[in-house]
Design a protein around this motif. Structure first.
Motif, PDB file in Angstrom:
ATOM      1  N   ARG A 199      -6.018  34.228 -24.772  1.00 14.82           N
ATOM      2  CA  ARG A 199      -5.724  32.790 -24.670  1.00 14.82           C
ATOM      3  C   ARG A 199      -4.232  32.491 -24.716  1.00 14.82           C
ATOM      4  O   ARG A 199      -3.768  31.501 -24.137  1.00 14.82           O
ATOM      5  N   LEU A 200      -3.463  33.346 -25.389  1.00 14.05           N
ATOM      6  CA  LEU A 200      -2.036  33.087 -25.588  1.00 14.05           C
ATOM      7  C   LEU A 200      -1.164  33.684 -24.497  1.00 14.05           C
ATOM      8  O   LEU A 200       0.036  33.376 -24.416  1.00 14.05           O
ATOM      9  N   SER A 201      -1.731  34.513 -23.669  1.00 14.92           N
ATOM     10  CA  SER A 201      -0.935  35.299 -22.717  1.00 14.92           C
ATOM     11  C   SER A 201      -0.076  34.419 -21.813  1.00 14.92           C
ATOM     12  O   SER A 201      -0.507  33.356 -21.346  1.00 14.92           O
ATOM     13  N   GLY A 202       1.165  34.884 -21.624  1.00 16.63           N
ATOM     14  CA  GLY A 202       2.096  34.191 -20.757  1.00 16.63           C
ATOM     15  C   GLY A 202       2.829  33.037 -21.414  1.00 16.63           C
ATOM     16  O   GLY A 202       3.507  32.265 -20.734  1.00 16.63           O
ATOM     17  N   ARG A 203       2.742  32.931 -22.738  1.00 18.89           N
ATOM     18  CA  ARG A 203       3.351  31.803 -23.434  1.00 18.89           C
ATOM     19  C   ARG A 203       4.346  32.289 -24.495  1.00 18.89           C
ATOM     20  O   ARG A 203       4.217  33.386 -25.030  1.00 18.89           O
ATOM     21  N   ALA A 204       5.326  31.432 -24.773  1.00 15.63           N
ATOM     22  CA  ALA A 204       6.309  31.694 -25.821  1.00 15.63           C
ATOM     23  C   ALA A 204       6.071  30.726 -26.972  1.00 15.63           C
ATOM     24  O   ALA A 204       5.735  29.556 -26.754  1.00 15.63           O
ATOM     25  N   PHE A 205       6.260  31.215 -28.198  1.00 16.28           N
ATOM     26  CA  PHE A 205       5.993  30.421 -29.393  1.00 16.28           C
ATOM     27  C   PHE A 205       7.154  30.535 -30.366  1.00 16.28           C
ATOM     28  O   PHE A 205       7.644  31.633 -30.634  1.00 16.28           O
ATOM     29  N   ASN A 206       7.571  29.396 -30.927  1.00 14.72           N
ATOM     30  CA  ASN A 206       8.541  29.411 -32.013  1.00 14.72           C
ATOM     31  C   ASN A 206       7.825  29.808 -33.300  1.00 14.72           C
ATOM     32  O   ASN A 206       6.804  29.220 -33.656  1.00 14.72           O
ATOM     33  N   ILE A 207       8.376  30.801 -33.989  1.00 11.25           N
ATOM     34  CA  ILE A 207       7.769  31.323 -35.209  1.00 11.25           C
ATOM     35  C   ILE A 207       8.819  31.333 -36.321  1.00 11.25           C
ATOM     36  O   ILE A 207       9.859  31.980 -36.206  1.00 11.25           O
ATOM     37  N   GLY A 208       8.532  30.593 -37.373  1.00  8.97           N
ATOM     38  CA  GLY A 208       9.434  30.556 -38.527  1.00  8.97           C
ATOM     39  C   GLY A 208       8.736  29.855 -39.675  1.00  8.97           C
ATOM     40  O   GLY A 208       7.538  29.549 -39.615  1.00  8.97           O
ATOM     41  N   GLY A 209       9.479  29.589 -40.713  1.00  7.74           N
ATOM     42  CA  GLY A 209       8.902  28.932 -41.876  1.00  7.74           C
ATOM     43  C   GLY A 209       8.609  27.465 -41.673  1.00  7.74           C
ATOM     44  O   GLY A 209       7.833  26.874 -42.418  1.00  7.74           O
ATOM     45  N   GLY A 210       9.260  26.852 -40.653  1.00  5.54           N
ATOM     46  CA  GLY A 210       9.047  25.442 -40.382  1.00  5.54           C
ATOM     47  C   GLY A 210       9.729  24.542 -41.392  1.00  5.54           C
ATOM     48  O   GLY A 210      10.396  24.997 -42.329  1.00  5.54           O
ATOM     49  N   PRO A 211       9.579  23.217 -41.229  1.00  4.13           N
ATOM     50  CA  PRO A 211      10.273  22.270 -42.110  1.00  4.13           C
ATOM     51  C   PRO A 211       9.967  22.435 -43.589  1.00  4.13           C
ATOM     52  O   PRO A 211      10.775  22.040 -44.433  1.00  4.13           O
ATOM     53  N   ALA A 212       8.826  23.006 -43.939  1.00  2.00           N
ATOM     54  CA  ALA A 212       8.471  23.158 -45.355  1.00  2.00           C
ATOM     55  C   ALA A 212       9.190  24.321 -46.016  1.00  2.00           C
ATOM     56  O   ALA A 212       9.145  24.444 -47.252  1.00  2.00           O
ATOM     57  N   ASN A 213       9.846  25.171 -45.227  1.00  2.00           N
ATOM     58  CA  ASN A 213      10.479  26.371 -45.789  1.00  2.00           C
ATOM     59  C   ASN A 213      11.905  26.513 -45.265  1.00  2.00           C
ATOM     60  O   ASN A 213      12.252  27.492 -44.613  1.00  2.00           O
ATOM     61  N   THR A 214      12.723  25.509 -45.567  1.00  2.00           N
ATOM     62  CA  THR A 214      14.104  25.515 -45.114  1.00  2.00           C
ATOM     63  C   THR A 214      15.042  25.745 -46.291  1.00  2.00           C
ATOM     64  O   THR A 214      14.728  25.436 -47.441  1.00  2.00           O
ATOM     65  N   VAL A 215      16.216  26.274 -45.964  1.00  2.00           N
ATOM     66  CA  VAL A 215      17.227  26.503 -46.997  1.00  2.00           C
ATOM     67  C   VAL A 215      18.589  26.586 -46.323  1.00  2.00           C
ATOM     68  O   VAL A 215      18.709  27.106 -45.205  1.00  2.00           O
ATOM     69  N   SER A 216      19.592  26.036 -46.935  1.00  2.00           N
ATOM     70  CA  SER A 216      20.969  26.251 -46.472  1.00  2.00           C
ATOM     71  C   SER A 216      21.537  27.462 -47.197  1.00  2.00           C
ATOM     72  O   SER A 216      20.979  27.931 -48.204  1.00  2.00           O
ATOM     73  N   LEU A 217      22.647  27.966 -46.703  1.00  2.00           N
ATOM     74  CA  LEU A 217      23.268  29.116 -47.368  1.00  2.00           C
ATOM     75  C   LEU A 217      23.668  28.762 -48.788  1.00  2.00           C
ATOM     76  O   LEU A 217      23.468  29.552 -49.721  1.00  2.00           O
ATOM     77  N   LEU A 218      24.232  27.577 -48.964  1.00  2.00           N
ATOM     78  CA  LEU A 218      24.642  27.166 -50.310  1.00  2.00           C
ATOM     79  C   LEU A 218      23.436  27.005 -51.228  1.00  2.00           C
ATOM     80  O   LEU A 218      23.497  27.339 -52.415  1.00  2.00           O
ATOM     81  N   GLU A 219      22.336  26.491 -50.687  1.00  2.00           N
ATOM     82  CA  GLU A 219      21.131  26.345 -51.500  1.00  2.00           C
ATOM     83  C   GLU A 219      20.549  27.703 -51.884  1.00  2.00           C
ATOM     84  O   GLU A 219      20.035  27.875 -52.991  1.00  2.00           O
ATOM     85  N   LEU A 220      20.628  28.674 -50.964  1.00  2.00           N
ATOM     86  CA  LEU A 220      20.150  30.010 -51.315  1.00  2.00           C
ATOM     87  C   LEU A 220      21.014  30.618 -52.412  1.00  2.00           C
ATOM     88  O   LEU A 220      20.488  31.230 -53.360  1.00  2.00           O
ATOM     89  N   ILE A 221      22.327  30.441 -52.318  1.00  4.77           N
ATOM     90  CA  ILE A 221      23.209  30.936 -53.379  1.00  4.77           C
ATOM     91  C   ILE A 221      22.834  30.323 -54.713  1.00  4.77           C
ATOM     92  O   ILE A 221      22.775  31.000 -55.748  1.00  4.77           O
ATOM     93  N   GLU A 222      22.536  29.025 -54.703  1.00  5.66           N
ATOM     94  CA  GLU A 222      22.127  28.345 -55.934  1.00  5.66           C
ATOM     95  C   GLU A 222      20.837  28.955 -56.481  1.00  5.66           C
ATOM     96  O   GLU A 222      20.699  29.172 -57.694  1.00  5.66           O
ATOM     97  N   GLN A 223      19.879  29.256 -55.613  1.00  7.46           N
ATOM     98  CA  GLN A 223      18.639  29.904 -56.054  1.00  7.46           C
ATOM     99  C   GLN A 223      18.919  31.274 -56.658  1.00  7.46           C
ATOM    100  O   GLN A 223      18.331  31.648 -57.679  1.00  7.46           O
ATOM    101  N   LEU A 224      19.812  32.025 -56.026  1.00  7.76           N
ATOM    102  CA  LEU A 224      20.131  33.361 -56.544  1.00  7.76           C
ATOM    103  C   LEU A 224      20.794  33.269 -57.911  1.00  7.76           C
ATOM    104  O   LEU A 224      20.524  34.091 -58.800  1.00  7.76           O
ATOM    105  N   GLU A 225      21.644  32.281 -58.090  1.00 11.80           N
ATOM    106  CA  GLU A 225      22.296  32.117 -59.391  1.00 11.80           C
ATOM    107  C   GLU A 225      21.276  31.770 -60.472  1.00 11.80           C
ATOM    108  O   GLU A 225      21.378  32.251 -61.603  1.00 11.80           O
ATOM    109  N   GLN A 226      20.292  30.960 -60.118  1.00 19.23           N
ATOM    110  CA  GLN A 226      19.237  30.654 -61.083  1.00 19.23           C
ATOM    111  C   GLN A 226      18.382  31.878 -61.367  1.00 19.23           C
ATOM    112  O   GLN A 226      17.993  32.132 -62.511  1.00 19.23           O
ATOM    113  N   LEU A 227      18.101  32.658 -60.338  1.00 19.87           N
ATOM    114  CA  LEU A 227      17.280  33.854 -60.482  1.00 19.87           C
ATOM    115  C   LEU A 227      17.955  34.887 -61.380  1.00 19.87           C
ATOM    116  O   LEU A 227      17.317  35.522 -62.217  1.00 19.87           O
TER     117      LEU A 227
END
Length: 367
Positions: free
Chosen positions: A265-293
């Motif tokens: 059913r999918l043949s011949g098609r291209a699909f965007n694959i990623g975390g989508g709007p629910a799984n976004t992060v900026s570089l600065l936000e990731l650094i902040e997460q790492l500092e908390q971790l």
């Protein structure tokens, strides 16, 4: 095992670049479900030897490893023997490397993909094929209007802000890497039209997870976490507010499995694959997460923006979700924690590890 030696052993799935971090996670999933898998990899990427050693230890009777390069038509054709499905992951993966040596980038990404397609087309029973492309085929998105909001950029347009970039976006190959992957994906799609191969393309955003030996050019989530754990400074190119949707590798493996199941059913098609709007992060936000971790500061330095670096890229994955029912299940916090656990258990000296009591306390507080 050589390509010639592998031809007498039946395997249902061929993973090119299967010693890379996505490939080894996919292979482990398939093997755990009783499938026989053939992995073709040149082992030139750092960490790939460790990945394949782990895979062979875990599944010694089921994995068929072929050390070869996709630039070799003979090796690819031999590895294709008896295969029912191909996941083509083998690639030169860094924009920066493509700028240094565009010819090599083209040779691996475009010519290598042609070898895979031709081997599939000429096979006695043509296998289905999924090719992993990149969001870089959409270019720098310079026309996408964004504004700074705290520690991130956000689009001003409500449609992109709520859903992300969809597949109706015009292609605008940017950088030699974007050109080589873009050309390759268009051949993959055309081999469905012209020759009837069952093919699909994943235009992937940022994938991360265990077995990723990332660096600052590619695999940036793993690179930043590894550097932070080691107490090394991290260089941010640009201002750090650029936003990406990140996808944990287990969710990608699930998407690849669904695409294989529904390939007719999918043949011949291209699909965007990623975390989508629910799984976004900026570089600065990731650094902040790492500092908390890690419960400590991370040393940063800043450098100029790099070619083709988008201020904002978030995948609209609704086309694939509608077609297959797939949704990412792993949050950014859960995925980064899982990557941390793998890094500390497999790579780091015990002195670099966070005490278990601290991890339990933080997880309890976050819940």
């Amino acid at each position: 095992m050589t390509a010639a030696a592998s031809s007498g052993r039946h395997c249902s799935v061929l993973i090119t670049g299967g010693a890379g971090f996505v490939g080894v996670n996919l292979a482990a999933h398939l093997l755990a479900n009783g499938e026989r898998v053939r992995v073709l990899d040149s082992l030139v990427r750092a960490g790939s030897e460790r990945n394949i050693e782990w895979l062979r230890r875990s599944h010694p009777q089921q994995v068929d490893f072929v050390e070869a390069d996709v630039r070799s038509p003979q090796a690819v054709a031999a590895a294709m023997n008896g295969i029912e499905h191909v996941v083509h992951l083998a690639a030169q993966v860094a924009v920066t490397s493509s700028l240094v040596d565009p010819a090599f980038d083209f040779d691996v990404n475009a010519f290598g993909t042609m070898n895979v397609l031709e081997a599939a087309r000429r096979a006695t029973h043509a296998p289905s094929l999924i090719f992993t492309s990149t969001n870089k085929v959409y270019g720098g998105l310079d026309d996408l209007r964004v504004r700074s909001e705290g520690r991130r950029y956000m689009p001003t347009g409500p449609r992109v802000r709520s859903h992300g970039i969809d597949e109706s976006r015009s292609l605008d190959f940017h950088s030699p890497y974007g050109c080589s992957k873009g050309a390759a994906e268009q051949y993959v799609l055309d081999y469905s039209r012209s020759f009837g191969l069952r093919t699909a393309v994943f235009r992937m955003s940022c994938i991360y997870g265990p077995h990723q030996h990332g660096n600052e050019d590619q695999g940036w989530v793993a690179h930043m976490l590894r550097a932070a754990l080691a107490g090394e400074p991290i260089t941010i190119y640009g201002d750090g507010k650029q936003v990406r949707d990140v996808l944990f590798v287990d969710d990608l493996v699930n998407a690849l499995s669904r695409a294989r199941r529904d390939i007719d059913r999918l043949s011949g098609r291209a699909f965007n694959i990623g975390g989508g709007p629910a799984n976004t992060v900026s570089l600065l936000e990731l650094i902040e997460q790492l500092e908390q971790l890690l419960a400590r500061r991370v040393e940063l330095s800043f450098a100029s923006w790099r070619v083709g670096d988008q201020r904002y890229y978030v995948s609209d994955t609704s086309r694939f979700q509608t077609a297959t029912g797939w949704l990412p299940r792993t949050t950014v916090a859960e995925g980064v924690e899982a990557l941390y656990e793998w890094l500390t258990s497999s790579e780091l000296h015990p002195a670099q590890r966070r005490p278990a009591a601290m991890r339990v306390q933080e997880l309890g507080a976050s819940g």
